[in-house]
Design an enzyme around this catalytic site. Structure first.
Site, short mmCIF file in Angstrom:
data_model
loop_
_atom_site.label_atom_id
_atom_site.label_comp_id
_atom_site.label_asym_id
_atom_site.label_seq_id
_atom_site.Cartn_x
_atom_site.Cartn_y
_atom_site.Cartn_z
N SER A 8 81.61 54.92 22.60
CA SER A 8 82.54 54.21 23.47
C SER A 8 81.85 53.64 24.69
O SER A 8 81.27 54.38 25.49
CB SER A 8 83.66 55.15 23.92
N HIS A 31 82.72 51.16 20.06
CA HIS A 31 84.13 51.33 20.43
C HIS A 31 84.38 50.68 21.79
O HIS A 31 83.73 51.01 22.78
CB HIS A 31 84.45 52.82 20.49
N ASP A 33 87.19 50.06 24.61
CA ASP A 33 88.49 50.45 25.14
C ASP A 33 89.06 49.35 26.02
O ASP A 33 88.49 49.03 27.07
CB ASP A 33 88.36 51.74 25.96
N MET A 35 92.12 48.37 28.34
CA MET A 35 93.23 48.97 29.08
C MET A 35 93.79 47.94 30.06
O MET A 35 93.05 47.18 30.67
CB MET A 35 92.76 50.20 29.86
N HIS A 64 89.97 49.22 20.72
CA HIS A 64 91.12 50.11 20.88
C HIS A 64 91.97 49.57 22.01
O HIS A 64 91.59 49.65 23.19
CB HIS A 64 90.60 51.53 21.19
N MET A 66 94.76 49.76 24.44
CA MET A 66 95.70 50.61 25.17
C MET A 66 96.45 49.71 26.13
O MET A 66 96.25 49.74 27.35
CB MET A 66 94.94 51.73 25.90
N MET A 135 94.63 60.44 19.03
CA MET A 135 94.05 60.65 20.35
C MET A 135 93.97 62.15 20.62
O MET A 135 94.96 62.87 20.48
CB MET A 135 94.90 59.98 21.42
N ASP A 173 89.49 60.37 19.01
CA ASP A 173 88.96 59.77 20.23
C ASP A 173 89.40 60.63 21.41
O ASP A 173 90.59 60.81 21.64
CB ASP A 173 89.51 58.34 20.37
#
Length: 228
Positions: A8, A31, A33, A35, A64, A66, A135, A173
């Site tokens: 990540s 990965h 993230d 957000m 991913h 979010m 998660m 994760d």
């Protein structure tokens, strides 16, 4: 079935993302993230950075999301170069339609569940997915401690996947490290997101190799894989 390691970049140096991506080129995925400071209380990066990363590395991107309104935004991450796009079922308005759109655009479709979200209500959706993300911390921040109470949920999810005879990857994760990856693999996970455990190491590439070996050893003894 071989374990996959997805470092990540949330734990990487954001000022050196291209170099940090190259530091883990032996990984299966990178990965990313995303957000939005709405679905989770943090703000990271978006489509332009994903486009730049896709040009900077040959490692496929595992995005991913979010974020709120993934139905609107997720397809743009496929267009930006992501090989896999994960949306949160808690935020999606039409998860089946969204998964199909992600697949139609050429990426793997993945659905994520927060720790408190049970898997059972979504059993009928599983054939629409390429990966399911459990998660193992509350989404929003890196460096959190692994939640052991998620292990039974991982086992139940693997049982559902096996019951339906699906070739569905099961990703974990949050807090994945040398001290937790074997438990995750034994419970049924086969794709592992690791942030601090990789980018906090003196040699990130070696950390990826070491985590893969641990997962391989645990999966070799796991009853769920022997029965597969």
């Amino acid at each position: 079935m071989a374990p996959q390691i997805s470092p990540s970049i949330l734990s990487a140096d954001f000022a050196r993302l291209a170099e940090e991506a190259k530091a883990v080129e032996g990984a299966d995925w990178l990965h990313v993230d995303v957000m939005d400071n709405h679905f989770v209380p943090n703000l990271t990066l978006g489509v332009p950075v994903v486009e730049s990363l896709a040009r900077a590395t040959d490692t496929p991107l595992d995005c991913h999301l979010m974020i709120e309104a993934p139905d609107r935004w997720a397809p743009q991450y496929v267009e930006a170069g992501a090989g896999s796009v994960t949306f949160h079922v808690e935020a999606a308005t039409a998860p089946v339609r969204l998964a199909r759109e992600i697949r139609a655009k050429g990426a793997r479709a993945s659905m994520a569940l927060r720790p408190a979200t049970p898997i059972e209500p979504y059993e009928d959706l599983l054939p629409e997915l390429d990966m399911l993300l459990i998660m193992t911390v509350e989404p929003g921040f890196g460096g959190q401690a692994f939640l052991d109470i998620m292990l039974p949920k991982i086992r139940r999810t693997r049982e559902l996947i096996s019951r339906h005879g699906l070739e569905l990857w099961l990703q974990v994760d949050g807090g994945v490290s040398a001290s937790t990856i074997e438990r995750c693999a034994e419970a049924g996970a086969d794709v592992f997101v690791a942030g601090s455990a990789v980018y906090g190491a003196s040699d990130p590439a070696e950390a990826v190799r070491a985590l893969r070996k641990q997962a391989e050893a645990s999966m070799a003894k796991a009853s769920w894989l022997r029965d597969h």
